[in-house]
Design an enzyme around this catalytic site. Structure first.
Site, short mmCIF file in Angstrom:
data_model
loop_
_atom_site.label_atom_id
_atom_site.label_comp_id
_atom_site.label_asym_id
_atom_site.label_seq_id
_atom_site.Cartn_x
_atom_site.Cartn_y
_atom_site.Cartn_z
N ARG A 262 113.42 48.68 78.53
CA ARG A 262 113.25 49.71 79.47
C ARG A 262 114.12 50.83 78.90
O ARG A 262 114.29 52.12 79.49
CB ARG A 262 113.80 49.35 80.95
N GLY B 216 116.68 56.65 87.41
CA GLY B 216 115.96 57.71 87.87
C GLY B 216 116.56 59.05 87.72
O GLY B 216 117.35 59.10 86.79
N GLU C 289 94.56 55.69 69.66
CA GLU C 289 94.97 54.72 70.00
C GLU C 289 95.88 53.99 68.56
O GLU C 289 97.13 53.78 68.53
CB GLU C 289 94.63 53.43 70.93
N LYS D 114 99.86 54.10 67.97
CA LYS D 114 100.79 52.89 67.73
C LYS D 114 101.49 53.04 66.17
O LYS D 114 102.73 52.68 66.31
CB LYS D 114 99.70 51.65 67.50
N LYS E 261 109.85 51.29 77.85
CA LYS E 261 108.57 50.74 78.19
C LYS E 261 107.82 51.28 79.41
O LYS E 261 106.82 51.70 79.31
CB LYS E 261 108.82 49.16 78.39
O1 M6R Z 1 102.94 51.59 82.05
P1 M6R Z 1 102.17 52.76 81.75
O2 M6R Z 1 100.81 52.10 81.14
O3 M6R Z 1 101.72 53.68 82.78
O4 M6R Z 1 102.66 53.49 80.40
C1 M6R Z 1 101.94 54.37 79.95
C2 M6R Z 1 102.70 54.95 78.56
O5 M6R Z 1 103.91 55.31 78.86
C3 M6R Z 1 102.72 53.92 77.66
O6 M6R Z 1 101.35 53.60 77.25
C4 M6R Z 1 103.12 54.24 76.21
O7 M6R Z 1 102.40 55.30 75.83
C5 M6R Z 1 103.42 53.15 75.26
N1 M6R Z 1 104.48 53.25 74.63
C6 M6R Z 1 102.11 53.08 74.09
O8 M6R Z 1 102.51 52.33 73.41
#
Ligand code: M6R
Length: 611
Positions: free
Chosen positions: A27, A100, A484, A488, A606
């Site tokens: 996180r 937050g 995508e 990545k 994350k």
């Molecule tokens: O938890 P979420 O799917 O809502 O997150 C969305 C994005 O923050 C998440 O997909 C981010 O782009 C990743 N790091 C991609 O690998």
């Protein structure tokens, strides 16, 4: 963003907290800190990862059965020791950890400064603990009442845990917009941003709702809202195994999660796709079938990888179910005054179910009467709870910051939804529907087959890991896959990468192509195959290096590309589920060869719980 852990019970708090922080490190990992209460408040905090905090603690004896810990993703104030949590009040008697953003911190800070408060950090979080202290002093009230009153004054999002030196057996937690779960063991309590620090000790948990506080005191838990009304906590059993959150022999969570995809895709279909009977069961849609069938529009909202899955959803819903569909970045949608009516269905796509922008987007759509359907992985998450109905991914915890298995599960769910709605609307023939169901059922095995060729991708990576730029191109269903693949690569290897619709290359990006530019084509045998071949020729004519993801048995592209990687044949609509796998592996291997930390890439977190 930011991970928080609290412990009160019969064990030594420090090891529980440190282990918990390691589980929450996905996180944020800019700094970490702990506060232990045992007669006095002992605080240790350090810039860097939890391992740096451990070195800082060294051999110090921090014995206590009550403590809190934090791992930070910096918003206000740069990552350094000073800005690390916990933060303390002026008198040093109160400590807080916070996840937050306190949006009105600046005006509160000015007022507190005029009352003599001196701040030691640049954070918004420190302002909150001073505010609690000030309110406690002025009202001569208990610490829990001071926390409650203070939270009524702040604007923004928070999950907090507060300790008070004068209350040796008490810990106060509260949330609004940022997740918080409380674990209830035998004579012990845990508080955490998600259940992973708790699962080892108990599977009895309760999730705090927005604007609720938990007062853990003298062996009991009291939950109340910010209006001071006591609530009965809903205690539930966690469905999570310890091995789900460990690496299981893989060097990184990301690699483990890539290799879990045959199972996670199967789990997304489990109980929903019964191919023997040629049938789909989607109870979340059934509950609101008429709303779906009569919807003017479907609007998919999400961020990052989830937005890419949403884009595939748009192609699927329009192609198969013939329902006008839009896909929106949640962060744009929420602020651009969109037209939304009660005849719209908004589908929120989110792995974590906690992404602040996606949550705000659905709250907005809900206020305008739209039906909200959540496609989330984390059970009980804020987006799942704010939705009218939904379908969980059941992908298991995704810990690597780069989303992999959640993406394929999201696409699997959206595919089933499109097929189901197409059948109900009569926009797909029964035989096409049944053929696609059978094909979907075979996807996990095909993914497993691709994964056996991981070594091939590793070899390709060795030729390109020093590149500074990459272009990813695809058409139709493969365009979102190109986006995508590029995301990545950039997020874990820090190589600049762009995804484009292949035909758009001519309208600008072609200027970038030279012998140093690797171009990844997703060039499977589908309706635009011939056109993509022309695009490959255009790149080769300018000396670009081509890596092509092709269909098994393709010899035509092999003769023109520098490298090809074959994937099994499938229906056009299902290709993304296969084509993305080699791109995930490519980014993983390139990042490893560049010496990057793939599970914790710089600057990322994350779960993006701030906007
Ligand atoms: O938890 P979420 O799917 O809502 O997150 C969305 C994005 O923050 C998440 O997909 C981010 O782009 C990743 N790091 C991609 O690998």
């Amino acid at each position: 963003m930011c991970g928080i852990v609290g412990y009160l019970g019969k064990r030594q708090a420090l090891p529980v907290i440190i282990k918990g922080l390691k589980r929450l490190e996905y996180r944020g990992y800019d700094s970490a800190g702990v506060a232990l209460l045992n007669g006095g408040l002992e605080i240790v905090k350090k810039k860097g990862k939890v391992a740096d905090l451990e070195s800082e603690i060294g051999n110090r004896k921090l014995e206590a059965s009550l403590g809190i810990g934090h791992t930070r993703w910096a918003t206000h104030g740069e990552p350094n020791d000073r800005n690390a949590h916990p933060h303390t009040s002026s008198d040093g008697k109160l400590a807080i950890i916070h996840n937050g953003i306190i949006e009105n911190y600046s005006s509160i800070k000015k007022e507190l400064e005029s009352n003599g408060h001196v701040f030691k950090s640049d954070t918004d979080s420190e302002v909150l603990i001073h505010l609690i202290e000030e309110i406690k002093k002025q009202n001569n009230c208990t610490i829990e009442e001071a926390v409650r009153l203070a939270l009524n004054e702040v604007v923004g999002a928070y999950a907090i845990v507060v300790l008070s030196k004068d209350n040796e057996r008490s810990m106060i937690a509260a949330r609004k917009g940022s997740p918080l779960v409380i674990g209830i063991g035998e004579d012990e309590y845990f508080v955490a941003s998600d259940a992973t620090p708790i699962i080892e000790y108990t599977n009895n948990v309760t999730y705090l709702n927005d604007q609720e506080m938990a007062i853990i005191k003298d062996g009991s838990l009291v939950v109340k809202n910010l209006e001071n009304v006591t609530k009965t906590p809903f205690i539930q059993k966690l469905e999570l195994d310890l091995e789900d959150i460990e690496k299981g022999g893989y060097p990184h969570f990301m690699l483990k999660e890539i290799f879990e995809q045959p199972k996670s895709i199967r789990d997304a279909m489990r109980g929903r796709l019964v191919s023997r009977e040629h049938h789909l069961f989607l109870s979340g849609i059934d509950q609101y079938l008429n709303r779906f069938l009569n919807a003017d529009r479907l609007i998919l909202v999400g961020c990052g990888t989830s937005w890419h899955a949403g884009l595939i959803g748009e192609y699927l819903f329009e192609d198969i179910a013939r329902i006008p569909t839009e896909v929106e970045y949640a962060s744009e949608f929420r602020y651009r005054n969109p037209i939304v009516t009660e005849r719209d269905v908004v589908i929120a796509v989110s792995q974590s179910g906690e992404t602040a922008d996606t949550l705000a987007a659905i709250e907005l759509a809900k206020s305008k009467g739209a039906l909200i359907f959540g496609v989330c992985n984390v059970v009980g998450s804020s987006i799942a709870r704010a939705s009218h109905a939904g379908a969980y991914l059941h992908a298991g915890p995704e810990i690597g910051v780069a989303s992999t298995k959640a993406f394929t599960s999201q696409v699997t769910i959206l595919t089933m939804m499109a097929l189901y709605l197409g059948l109900k609307k009569g926009t797909i023939s029964l035989s096409d529907y049944q053929t696609l169901l059978l094909e979907l059922d075979s996807i996990p095995d095909k993914v497993a087959k691709i994964l056996t060729k991981d070594e091939e991708i590793r070899n390709i990576s060795e030729n390109f890991y020093r590149a500074s730029n990459f272009l990813y191109l695809g058409r139709g269903f493969n365009f979102p896959v190109a986006l995508e693949g590029a995301l990545k690569l950039k997020e874990i290897s820090y190589i600049h990468a762009e995804g484009y619709p292949a035909a758009e290359m001519k309208h600008g990006p072609i200027a970038l192509i030279d012998e140093d530019m690797p171009v990844v084509f997703i060039a499977t045998k589908d309706s635009s195959y011939e056109k993509v071949i022309s695009n490959i020729q255009e790149v080769k004519a300018r000396k670009g290096k081509v890596i092509a993801i092709v269909t098994d048995g393709d010899t035509e592209i092999q003769s023109m590309a520098d490298f090809t990687f074959q994937i099994p044949k499938t229906a056009d609509a299902l290709v993304p589920l296969l084509a993305v796998i080699p791109l995930q592996l490519l980014s993983y291997h390139i990042a490893i060869l560049r010496g990057c930390n793939v599970d914790q890439p710089r600057n990322l977190a994350k779960s993006v719980t701030v906007e």
